[in-house]
Design a protein around this motif. Structure first.
Motif, PDB file in Angstrom:
ATOM      1  N   UNK A 173     -71.997  96.612 113.687  1.00 43.18           N
ATOM      2  CA  UNK A 173     -73.129  96.758 112.673  1.00 43.18           C
ATOM      3  C   UNK A 173     -74.221  95.837 112.418  1.00 43.18           C
ATOM      4  N   UNK A 174     -74.409  95.156 113.430  1.00 40.59           N
ATOM      5  CA  UNK A 174     -75.565  94.198 113.467  1.00 40.59           C
ATOM      6  C   UNK A 174     -76.826  94.666 114.126  1.00 40.59           C
ATOM      7  N   UNK A 175     -77.001  95.944 114.257  1.00 36.82           N
ATOM      8  CA  UNK A 175     -78.276  96.455 115.050  1.00 36.82           C
ATOM      9  C   UNK A 175     -79.343  96.591 113.793  1.00 36.82           C
ATOM     10  N   UNK A 176     -80.574  96.541 114.438  1.00 39.46           N
ATOM     11  CA  UNK A 176     -81.759  96.598 113.564  1.00 39.46           C
ATOM     12  C   UNK A 176     -81.583  97.590 112.349  1.00 39.46           C
ATOM     13  N   UNK A 177     -81.090  98.884 112.825  1.00 34.81           N
ATOM     14  CA  UNK A 177     -81.279  99.943 111.911  1.00 34.81           C
ATOM     15  C   UNK A 177     -80.328  99.758 110.474  1.00 34.81           C
ATOM     16  N   UNK A 178     -79.183  98.648 110.768  1.00 39.47           N
ATOM     17  CA  UNK A 178     -78.510  98.337 109.583  1.00 39.47           C
ATOM     18  C   UNK A 178     -79.059  97.281 108.652  1.00 39.47           C
ATOM     19  N   UNK A 179     -80.097  96.807 108.950  1.00 35.32           N
ATOM     20  CA  UNK A 179     -80.796  95.723 108.297  1.00 35.32           C
ATOM     21  C   UNK A 179     -81.727  96.352 107.047  1.00 35.32           C
ATOM     22  N   UNK A 180     -81.978  97.362 106.989  1.00 34.40           N
ATOM     23  CA  UNK A 180     -82.816  97.722 105.830  1.00 34.40           C
ATOM     24  C   UNK A 180     -81.909  98.027 104.696  1.00 34.40           C
ATOM     25  N   UNK A 181     -82.369  98.039 103.618  1.00 36.01           N
ATOM     26  CA  UNK A 181     -81.614  98.287 102.324  1.00 36.01           C
ATOM     27  C   UNK A 181     -80.774  99.663 102.535  1.00 36.01           C
ATOM     28  N   UNK A 182     -81.344 100.629 102.869  1.00 33.57           N
ATOM     29  CA  UNK A 182     -80.425 101.764 103.128  1.00 33.57           C
ATOM     30  C   UNK A 182     -79.175 101.613 104.305  1.00 33.57           C
ATOM     31  N   UNK A 183     -79.903 100.782 105.203  1.00 26.55           N
ATOM     32  CA  UNK A 183     -78.924 100.363 106.465  1.00 26.55           C
ATOM     33  C   UNK A 183     -77.678  99.806 106.083  1.00 26.55           C
ATOM     34  N   UNK A 184     -78.070  98.856 105.117  1.00 26.62           N
ATOM     35  CA  UNK A 184     -76.621  97.980 104.636  1.00 26.62           C
ATOM     36  C   UNK A 184     -75.901  98.935 103.719  1.00 26.62           C
ATOM     37  N   UNK A 185     -76.453  99.930 103.060  1.00 23.04           N
ATOM     38  CA  UNK A 185     -75.528 100.904 102.388  1.00 23.04           C
ATOM     39  C   UNK A 185     -74.725 101.736 103.377  1.00 23.04           C
ATOM     40  N   UNK A 186     -75.516 101.972 104.478  1.00 24.79           N
ATOM     41  CA  UNK A 186     -74.860 102.910 105.561  1.00 24.79           C
ATOM     42  C   UNK A 186     -73.692 102.096 106.117  1.00 24.79           C
ATOM     43  N   UNK A 187     -73.949 100.885 106.483  1.00 22.24           N
ATOM     44  CA  UNK A 187     -72.817  99.876 107.034  1.00 22.24           C
ATOM     45  C   UNK A 187     -71.667  99.748 106.171  1.00 22.24           C
ATOM     46  N   UNK A 188     -71.846  99.594 104.848  1.00 19.94           N
ATOM     47  CA  UNK A 188     -70.716  99.641 104.045  1.00 19.94           C
ATOM     48  C   UNK A 188     -69.897 100.763 104.031  1.00 19.94           C
ATOM     49  N   UNK A 189     -70.617 102.077 104.073  1.00 23.62           N
ATOM     50  CA  UNK A 189     -69.911 103.174 104.041  1.00 23.62           C
ATOM     51  C   UNK A 189     -69.087 103.431 105.452  1.00 23.62           C
ATOM     52  N   UNK A 190     -69.760 103.106 106.549  1.00 21.37           N
ATOM     53  CA  UNK A 190     -69.173 102.975 107.871  1.00 21.37           C
ATOM     54  C   UNK A 190     -67.833 102.128 107.739  1.00 21.37           C
ATOM     55  N   UNK A 191     -68.039 100.964 107.188  1.00 15.88           N
ATOM     56  CA  UNK A 191     -66.965 100.280 107.039  1.00 15.88           C
ATOM     57  C   UNK A 191     -65.525 100.538 106.246  1.00 15.88           C
ATOM     58  N   UNK A 192     -65.855 101.426 105.411  1.00 17.80           N
ATOM     59  CA  UNK A 192     -64.946 102.142 104.709  1.00 17.80           C
ATOM     60  C   UNK A 192     -64.185 103.326 105.549  1.00 17.80           C
ATOM     61  N   UNK A 193     -65.343 103.912 106.357  1.00 13.11           N
ATOM     62  CA  UNK A 193     -64.584 104.990 107.128  1.00 13.11           C
ATOM     63  C   UNK A 193     -63.798 104.564 108.306  1.00 13.11           C
ATOM     64  N   UNK A 194     -64.026 103.084 108.630  1.00 12.54           N
ATOM     65  CA  UNK A 194     -63.104 102.502 109.862  1.00 12.54           C
ATOM     66  C   UNK A 194     -62.052 101.458 109.134  1.00 12.54           C
ATOM     67  N   UNK A 195     -61.803 101.695 107.883  1.00 16.97           N
ATOM     68  CA  UNK A 195     -60.738 101.032 107.508  1.00 16.97           C
ATOM     69  C   UNK A 195     -59.359 100.901 108.230  1.00 16.97           C
ATOM     70  N   UNK A 196     -58.594  99.921 108.685  1.00  8.39           N
ATOM     71  CA  UNK A 196     -57.452  99.887 109.372  1.00  8.39           C
ATOM     72  C   UNK A 196     -56.300 100.447 108.232  1.00  8.39           C
ATOM     73  N   UNK A 197     -56.670 100.476 107.067  1.00  8.13           N
ATOM     74  CA  UNK A 197     -55.990 100.899 106.139  1.00  8.13           C
ATOM     75  C   UNK A 197     -56.317 102.384 105.595  1.00  8.13           C
ATOM     76  N   UNK A 198     -55.459 103.462 106.440  1.00  8.47           N
ATOM     77  CA  UNK A 198     -56.083 104.831 106.152  1.00  8.47           C
ATOM     78  C   UNK A 198     -56.245 105.101 104.787  1.00  8.47           C
ATOM     79  N   UNK A 199     -55.328 104.932 103.885  1.00  8.78           N
ATOM     80  CA  UNK A 199     -55.620 105.400 102.344  1.00  8.78           C
ATOM     81  C   UNK A 199     -56.973 104.992 101.708  1.00  8.78           C
ATOM     82  N   UNK A 200     -57.540 103.762 102.214  1.00  8.94           N
ATOM     83  CA  UNK A 200     -58.594 103.266 101.619  1.00  8.94           C
ATOM     84  C   UNK A 200     -59.829 103.932 102.195  1.00  8.94           C
ATOM     85  N   UNK A 201     -59.826 104.516 103.180  1.00 10.45           N
ATOM     86  CA  UNK A 201     -60.948 105.618 103.713  1.00 10.45           C
ATOM     87  C   UNK A 201     -61.393 106.396 102.785  1.00 10.45           C
ATOM     88  N   UNK A 202     -62.695 106.886 102.369  1.00  9.77           N
ATOM     89  CA  UNK A 202     -62.946 107.866 101.531  1.00  9.77           C
ATOM     90  C   UNK A 202     -62.761 109.292 101.866  1.00  9.77           C
TER      91      UNK A 202
END
Length: 341
Positions: A293-322
């Motif tokens: 999630x260190x690519x340039x596309x994730x460095x914008x305001x919207x990209x940071x929000x997307x990175x946060x959402x992806x991090x939730x989708x990838x959570x190692x704790x399955x019940x914590x995923x949206x």
């Protein structure tokens, strides 16, 4: 978007007459009493269905070259009752016959469901005349012909992917519908999402899917409202949730993990991992390896929000995923109102 196929082409897979087809019968396509041979690959319990293919109305394009292929069968362009369709044949002589049988019945787990973001099944049969595969055909499925491209081909192509929020919303909408009906797909990836000429994404290939048991007292679609079940080992390792790689039970959060990998690919147009397969599997499970999630596309305001959402989708704790329904709400807002990344 309504399906481009006329409604008259879609006889119900589960008609009220409840005429059943034996998985190994080679006689007529519609049977009133199941005919069983020794050790048949029986239909899943509680899932009677009817073979309703009208073979005289089916024409396979010549030459019969597949437009898609997998480990258990091939997909061909055909014409059924005057309209273009996709015909999928599951081969009897697959390398793993038991897995082929499971895949065929899994394909039918969502056959009775209709949604704008799911490839619609029109008819299915466990028998076929010689000219349509004969003894080498374990099962035949007729589906709507969505288009000629899947999202992996779009990702690999030259055209811009500015519409990724719309594509992602379509996928999440299809998943939300499946989860509300107690079904998990278990093989979400760009190659299994077809793109219609109108730009609508439809989830395809239910060969790994599972029907889950609904837990009493919980609302459909809630992670807590579905009892997990063990699945046979299938799916694509780069998109498979870590709990499934560990051999744990399948539940809707596994689809959310796969969706997250797919969404990352739509935004970056990159492969999620590189290197040895076994090393990747170990790192995903033991070291929490995820796409960067260190690519340039994730460095914008919207990209940071997307990175946060992806991090939730990838959570190692399955019940914590949206949930898929939550993803639809977030992505629809981005698609309609937010500037492009």
């Amino acid at each position: 978007m309504p399906s481009p196929l006329p409604p008259r082409l879609a006889p119900p897979i589960f008609p009220s007459a409840c005429a059943y087809s034996s998985p190994l019968s080679r006689g007529s396509a519609l049977l009133q009493v199941p005919r069983m041979r020794s050790s048949p690959p029986a239909a899943p319990p509680g899932r009677p269905w009817s073979s309703v293919i009208q073979w005289t109305q089916l024409r396979v394009s010549e030459p019969a070259e597949p437009v898609g292929a997998g480990g258990f069968g091939s997909v061909f362009r055909a014409e059924y009752r005057g309209a273009a369709v996709a015909l999928k044949r599951v081969r009897t002589r697959a390398k793993n016959p038991l897995a082929a049988r499971r895949s065929f019945w899994a394909e039918l787990s969502a056959a009775h469901l209709q949604h704008d973001n799911l490839v619609r099944v029109l008819a299915a049969s466990t028998c076929a005349p010689p000219e349509f595969g004969g003894e080498d055909c374990l099962g035949t499925i007729l589906m709507e012909l969505v288009g000629t491209r899947n999202l992996q081909q779009v990702i690999d192509g030259p055209e811009p992917l500015d519409t990724w929020p719309s594509y992602a919303t379509d996928i999440a909408s299809g998943l939300a519908f499946l989860h509300r009906h107690w079904i998990v797909h278990l093989d979400i990836k760009p190659a299994n999402v077809l793109l219609s000429p109108d730009g609508v994404c439809k989830i395809a290939d239910f060969g790994c899917s599972l029907q889950l048991d609904a837990a009493s007292g919980s609302a459909p679609g809630d992670h807590a409202g579905l009892c997990p079940q063990h699945s046979h080992a299938c799916g694509t390792y780069t998109h498979r949730a870590p709990e499934l790689l560990r051999g744990e039970a399948a539940a809707p959060p596994a689809d959310i993990f796969s969706f997250g990998i797919t969404l990352w690919q739509l935004v970056t147009r990159e492969a999620p991992y590189h290197g040895d397969r076994q090393q990747v599997l170990y790192a995903v499970v033991a070291r929490h390896l995820r796409p960067p999630l260190t690519l340039a596309v994730f460095m914008t305001s919207r990209g940071r929000g997307l990175a946060t959402l992806l991090g939730r989708c990838w959570s190692g704790d399955a019940p914590c995923r949206p949930s898929a329904a939550e993803l639809v709400g977030v992505l629809r807002t981005w698609s309609l109102n937010a500037p492009q990344t």
